[in-house]
Scaffold this motif. Structure first.
Motif, PDB file in Angstrom:
ATOM      1  N   SER A  66       0.739  -1.229  -0.007  1.00  0.00           N
ATOM      2  CA  SER A  66       0.050   0.132   0.149  1.00  0.00           C
ATOM      3  C   SER A  66       0.733   1.395   0.078  1.00  0.00           C
ATOM      4  N   SER A  67       0.607   2.199  -1.035  1.00  0.00           N
ATOM      5  CA  SER A  67       1.278   3.509  -0.927  1.00  0.00           C
ATOM      6  C   SER A  67       0.792   4.386   0.288  1.00  0.00           C
ATOM      7  N   GLN A  68       1.761   5.365   0.472  1.00  0.00           N
ATOM      8  CA  GLN A  68       1.192   6.328   1.513  1.00  0.00           C
ATOM      9  C   GLN A  68       0.205   7.006   1.183  1.00  0.00           C
ATOM     10  N   GLU A  69      -0.080   7.410  -0.064  1.00  0.00           N
ATOM     11  CA  GLU A  69      -1.481   8.140  -0.434  1.00  0.00           C
ATOM     12  C   GLU A  69      -2.520   7.111  -0.505  1.00  0.00           C
ATOM     13  N   HIS A  78      -3.402  11.869   7.530  1.00  0.00           N
ATOM     14  CA  HIS A  78      -2.099  11.383   7.422  1.00  0.00           C
ATOM     15  C   HIS A  78      -1.715  10.443   8.658  1.00  0.00           C
ATOM     16  N   PHE A  79      -0.987   9.487   8.120  1.00  0.00           N
ATOM     17  CA  PHE A  79      -0.496   8.557   9.266  1.00  0.00           C
ATOM     18  C   PHE A  79       0.804   8.104   8.380  1.00  0.00           C
ATOM     19  N   SER A  80       1.902   8.495   9.012  1.00  0.00           N
ATOM     20  CA  SER A  80       3.269   8.340   8.402  1.00  0.00           C
ATOM     21  C   SER A  80       3.587   7.071   8.629  1.00  0.00           C
ATOM     22  N   ASP A  81       3.693   6.035   7.666  1.00  0.00           N
ATOM     23  CA  ASP A  81       3.969   4.706   7.494  1.00  0.00           C
ATOM     24  C   ASP A  81       5.262   4.252   8.241  1.00  0.00           C
ATOM     25  N   SER A  83       6.391   1.373   8.634  1.00  0.00           N
ATOM     26  CA  SER A  83       6.938   0.126   8.297  1.00  0.00           C
ATOM     27  C   SER A  83       7.311  -0.012   7.039  1.00  0.00           C
ATOM     28  N   SER A  84       7.039   0.925   6.158  1.00  0.00           N
ATOM     29  CA  SER A  84       7.469   0.949   4.549  1.00  0.00           C
ATOM     30  C   SER A  84       6.592  -0.027   3.965  1.00  0.00           C
ATOM     31  N   ILE A  85       5.538  -0.166   4.276  1.00  0.00           N
ATOM     32  CA  ILE A  85       4.745  -1.068   3.674  1.00  0.00           C
ATOM     33  C   ILE A  85       4.814  -1.228   2.322  1.00  0.00           C
ATOM     34  N   ASP A  86       4.653   0.016   1.847  1.00  0.00           N
ATOM     35  CA  ASP A  86       4.787   0.125   0.282  1.00  0.00           C
ATOM     36  C   ASP A  86       5.650  -0.865  -0.580  1.00  0.00           C
ATOM     37  N   PHE A  87       6.755  -1.304   0.179  1.00  0.00           N
ATOM     38  CA  PHE A  87       7.752  -2.153  -0.472  1.00  0.00           C
ATOM     39  C   PHE A  87       7.819  -3.553   0.244  1.00  0.00           C
ATOM     40  N   ARG A  88       6.850  -4.051   0.915  1.00  0.00           N
ATOM     41  CA  ARG A  88       6.634  -5.023   1.782  1.00  0.00           C
ATOM     42  C   ARG A  88       5.594  -5.998   1.464  1.00  0.00           C
ATOM     43  N   ASP A  89       5.890  -7.052   1.509  1.00  0.00           N
ATOM     44  CA  ASP A  89       4.766  -8.396   1.244  1.00  0.00           C
ATOM     45  C   ASP A  89       4.708  -9.250   2.316  1.00  0.00           C
ATOM     46  N   ASP A  90       5.523  -9.048   3.371  1.00  0.00           N
ATOM     47  CA  ASP A  90       5.557  -9.889   4.734  1.00  0.00           C
ATOM     48  C   ASP A  90       4.819  -9.453   5.751  1.00  0.00           C
ATOM     49  N   ILE A  91       4.055  -8.425   5.586  1.00  0.00           N
ATOM     50  CA  ILE A  91       3.105  -7.763   6.824  1.00  0.00           C
ATOM     51  C   ILE A  91       1.909  -7.333   6.338  1.00  0.00           C
ATOM     52  N   TYR A  92       0.825  -7.132   7.086  1.00  0.00           N
ATOM     53  CA  TYR A  92      -0.186  -6.123   7.046  1.00  0.00           C
ATOM     54  C   TYR A  92      -0.209  -5.110   8.065  1.00  0.00           C
ATOM     55  N   LEU A  93      -0.492  -3.954   7.956  1.00  0.00           N
ATOM     56  CA  LEU A  93      -0.660  -3.156   9.160  1.00  0.00           C
ATOM     57  C   LEU A  93      -2.127  -2.916   9.552  1.00  0.00           C
TER      58      LEU A  93
END
Length: 135
Positions: A66-69, A78-81, A83-93
């Motif tokens: 998921s992107s920050q947008e 606005h929630f400053s991610d 975890s850098s989830i936009d580059f990850r497939d090992d977690i959900y937030l």
């Protein structure tokens, strides 16, 4: 020279205070609880309200990549991610909100599972079940 040093010190102090006040807690205890629920392959649901010990009125599931947008659009704030989830497939937030403010978040390990809200936009304390789908 003393004025410059004083000004830099004051600026750093304000910056540190601002960063500390705006930091949203990552709930490690809840992450561990979710991990062990998902680890047991017989479990098909997670009841989030039974695992939380803090006030929340909405819970949002943020999928991998998921992107920050898209996170900001989904939450409506606005929630400053962190975890850098936009580059990850090992977690959900999972992001908890109270009165339109983010109060806590959890990084939920995928563990060969997909998490869904069953078509809902978010959870509430009365409608709190995350569905676990196994690969």
């Amino acid at each position: 020279m003393k004025r410059i040093i004083f000004f830099v010190f004051l600026l750093l102090l304000l910056l540190l205070t601002y960063c500390t006040l705006n930091k949203v807690p990552h709930n490690e205890e809840l992450r561990e609880s979710v991990f062990f629920i998902v680890k047991d392959k017989s479990n098909t649901e997670i009841s989030m309200n039974t695992l939380t010990d803090f006030d929340w009125d909405k819970g949002f599931l943020i999928p991998p990549y998921s992107s920050q947008e898209s996170i900001d659009k989904q939450l409506g704030v606005h929630f400053s991610d962190p975890s850098s989830i936009d580059f990850r497939d090992d977690i959900y937030l999972f992001v908890f909100m109270k009165d339109n403010e983010v109060v806590q978040y959890v990084e939920m390990d995928v563990q060969d599972a997909k998490f869904t809200l069953g078509g809902r936009k978010y959870l509430t304390p009365l409608d709190d079940v995350i569905i676990i789908e196994r690969y």
